[in-house]
Design an enzyme around this catalytic site. Structure first.
Site, PDB file in Angstrom:
ATOM      1  N   ASP A  30       0.854  -1.192   0.000  1.00  0.00           N
ATOM      2  CA  ASP A  30       0.000   0.000   0.000  1.00  0.00           C
ATOM      3  C   ASP A  30       0.891   1.243   0.000  1.00  0.00           C
ATOM      4  OD1 ASP A  30      -3.205   0.526   1.015  1.00  0.00           O
ATOM      5  OD2 ASP A  30      -1.793   2.201   1.124  1.00  0.00           O
ATOM      6  N   ASN A  86     -12.813  -3.397   2.359  1.00  0.00           N
ATOM      7  CA  ASN A  86     -13.759  -2.282   2.370  1.00  0.00           C
ATOM      8  C   ASN A  86     -14.644  -2.395   1.132  1.00  0.00           C
ATOM      9  OD1 ASN A  86     -12.627  -1.135   4.727  1.00  0.00           O
ATOM     10  ND2 ASN A  86     -11.010  -0.196   3.504  1.00  0.00           N
ATOM     11  N   GLN A  93     -14.961   2.261   0.763  1.00  0.00           N
ATOM     12  CA  GLN A  93     -14.018   1.819  -0.261  1.00  0.00           C
ATOM     13  C   GLN A  93     -13.624   3.018  -1.106  1.00  0.00           C
ATOM     14  OE1 GLN A  93     -15.707  -1.149  -2.849  1.00  0.00           O
ATOM     15  NE2 GLN A  93     -13.831  -1.349  -4.097  1.00  0.00           N
ATOM     16  N   VAL A  95     -10.924   2.890  -3.617  1.00  0.00           N
ATOM     17  CA  VAL A  95     -10.512   2.485  -4.965  1.00  0.00           C
ATOM     18  C   VAL A  95     -11.489   1.422  -5.478  1.00  0.00           C
ATOM     19  CG1 VAL A  95      -8.698   1.428  -6.363  1.00  0.00           C
ATOM     20  CG2 VAL A  95      -8.085   3.008  -4.515  1.00  0.00           C
ATOM     21  N   HIS A  99     -10.131  -5.270  -3.668  1.00  0.00           N
ATOM     22  CA  HIS A  99      -8.814  -5.543  -3.087  1.00  0.00           C
ATOM     23  C   HIS A  99      -8.975  -5.980  -1.649  1.00  0.00           C
ATOM     24  CE1 HIS A  99      -9.830  -1.281  -2.645  1.00  0.00           C
ATOM     25  NE2 HIS A  99      -9.204  -1.296  -1.472  1.00  0.00           N
ATOM     26  N   ILE A 100      -8.073  -6.852  -1.207  1.00  0.00           N
ATOM     27  CA  ILE A 100      -8.009  -7.150   0.210  1.00  0.00           C
ATOM     28  C   ILE A 100      -6.775  -6.477   0.780  1.00  0.00           C
ATOM     29  CG2 ILE A 100      -9.254  -9.330  -0.090  1.00  0.00           C
ATOM     30  CD1 ILE A 100      -6.745 -10.823   0.609  1.00  0.00           C
ATOM     31  N   HIS A 101      -6.958  -5.868   1.941  1.00  0.00           N
ATOM     32  CA  HIS A 101      -5.829  -5.338   2.695  1.00  0.00           C
ATOM     33  C   HIS A 101      -5.323  -6.459   3.604  1.00  0.00           C
ATOM     34  CE1 HIS A 101      -6.801  -0.885   2.186  1.00  0.00           C
ATOM     35  NE2 HIS A 101      -7.963  -1.420   1.861  1.00  0.00           N
TER      36      HIS A 101
HETATM   37  P1  5GP Z   1      -9.793   1.298   0.176  1.00  0.00           P
HETATM   38  O1  5GP Z   1     -10.184   2.437   1.065  1.00  0.00           O
HETATM   39  O2  5GP Z   1     -10.344   1.438  -1.212  1.00  0.00           O
HETATM   40  O3  5GP Z   1     -10.096  -0.038   0.806  1.00  0.00           O
HETATM   41  O4  5GP Z   1      -8.229   1.334   0.114  1.00  0.00           O
HETATM   42  C1  5GP Z   1      -7.507   1.790  -0.992  1.00  0.00           C
HETATM   43  C2  5GP Z   1      -6.039   1.711  -0.627  1.00  0.00           C
HETATM   44  O5  5GP Z   1      -5.311   1.871  -1.810  1.00  0.00           O
HETATM   45  C3  5GP Z   1      -5.578   2.775   0.366  1.00  0.00           C
HETATM   46  O6  5GP Z   1      -5.020   2.145   1.522  1.00  0.00           O
HETATM   47  C4  5GP Z   1      -4.539   3.567  -0.427  1.00  0.00           C
HETATM   48  O7  5GP Z   1      -3.438   3.964   0.352  1.00  0.00           O
HETATM   49  C5  5GP Z   1      -4.130   2.586  -1.517  1.00  0.00           C
HETATM   50  N1  5GP Z   1      -3.736   3.206  -2.779  1.00  0.00           N
HETATM   51  C6  5GP Z   1      -4.433   4.150  -3.470  1.00  0.00           C
HETATM   52  N2  5GP Z   1      -3.785   4.478  -4.598  1.00  0.00           N
HETATM   53  C7  5GP Z   1      -2.656   3.697  -4.629  1.00  0.00           C
HETATM   54  C8  5GP Z   1      -1.580   3.589  -5.553  1.00  0.00           C
HETATM   55  O8  5GP Z   1      -1.510   4.247  -6.608  1.00  0.00           O
HETATM   56  N3  5GP Z   1      -0.609   2.705  -5.263  1.00  0.00           N
HETATM   57  C9  5GP Z   1      -0.644   1.932  -4.122  1.00  0.00           C
HETATM   58  N4  5GP Z   1       0.381   1.095  -3.927  1.00  0.00           N
HETATM   59  N5  5GP Z   1      -1.644   2.017  -3.225  1.00  0.00           N
HETATM   60  C10 5GP Z   1      -2.636   2.899  -3.477  1.00  0.00           C
END
Ligand code: 5GP
Ligand code: ZN
Length: 116
Positions: A30, A86, A93, A95, A99-101
């Site tokens: 991330d 998320n 969410q 993005v 995706h899984i964190h």
């Molecule tokens: P979400 O809130 O959608 O579950 O989490 C999206 C995650 O994607 C966030 O933790 C954010 O830091 C990460 N993220 C967003 N854009 C990029 C990117 O361009 N590259 C990487 N490596 N992570 C990203």
């Protein structure tokens, strides 16, 4: 999806620190880590969210989860980890590519959520 940030990472149009890759899934660090280990695991195929999966997506979803422990250990989270997915507006969410964190590291990651 040409304007999806994670599809761009799959295509190599934007860089990422990849930690695992196979034909169907990609894992990368991330960009804004919340814990010492914070990896995102995505299907290479664009799926918007867990709310839009179809039965055909079941195998790749299973493989994403089945690979998580190996990825967490390889990144230094050897004594457990947390998975977060998320989903949508309520799940906050950001993005819109599923995706899984994987979050972890040497220490416990903290309470799951604030109690209401
Ligand atoms: P979400 O809130 O959608 O579950 O989490 C999206 C995650 O994607 C966030 O933790 C954010 O830091 C990460 N993220 C967003 N854009 C990029 C990117 O361009 N590259 C990487 N490596 N992570 C990203
Ligand atoms: Zn995408």
């Amino acid at each position: 999806m040409s304007d999806c940030v994670f599809c761009k990472i799959v295509d190599g149009r934007i860089p990422a620190q990849k930690v695992y890759e196979d034909a169907e899934i990609l894992a990368f660090n991330d960009i804004n880590p919340a814990r010492p280990v914070h990896v995102l695991v995505i299907p290479k195929k664009h799926i918007a969210s867990l709310a839009t999966v179809t039965p055909a997506d079941t195998p790749v979803l299973g493989r994403m989860l089945a690979t998580a422990s190996e990825i967490a250990s390889a990144q230094g989270s050897t004594d457990g980890f947390r998975i977060i997915i998320n989903t949508g507006r309520v799940g906050q969410q950001e993005v819109p590519h599923l995706h899984i964190h994987i979050v972890g590291g040497p220490d416990p990651v903290g309470p799951m959520l604030k109690r209401i």
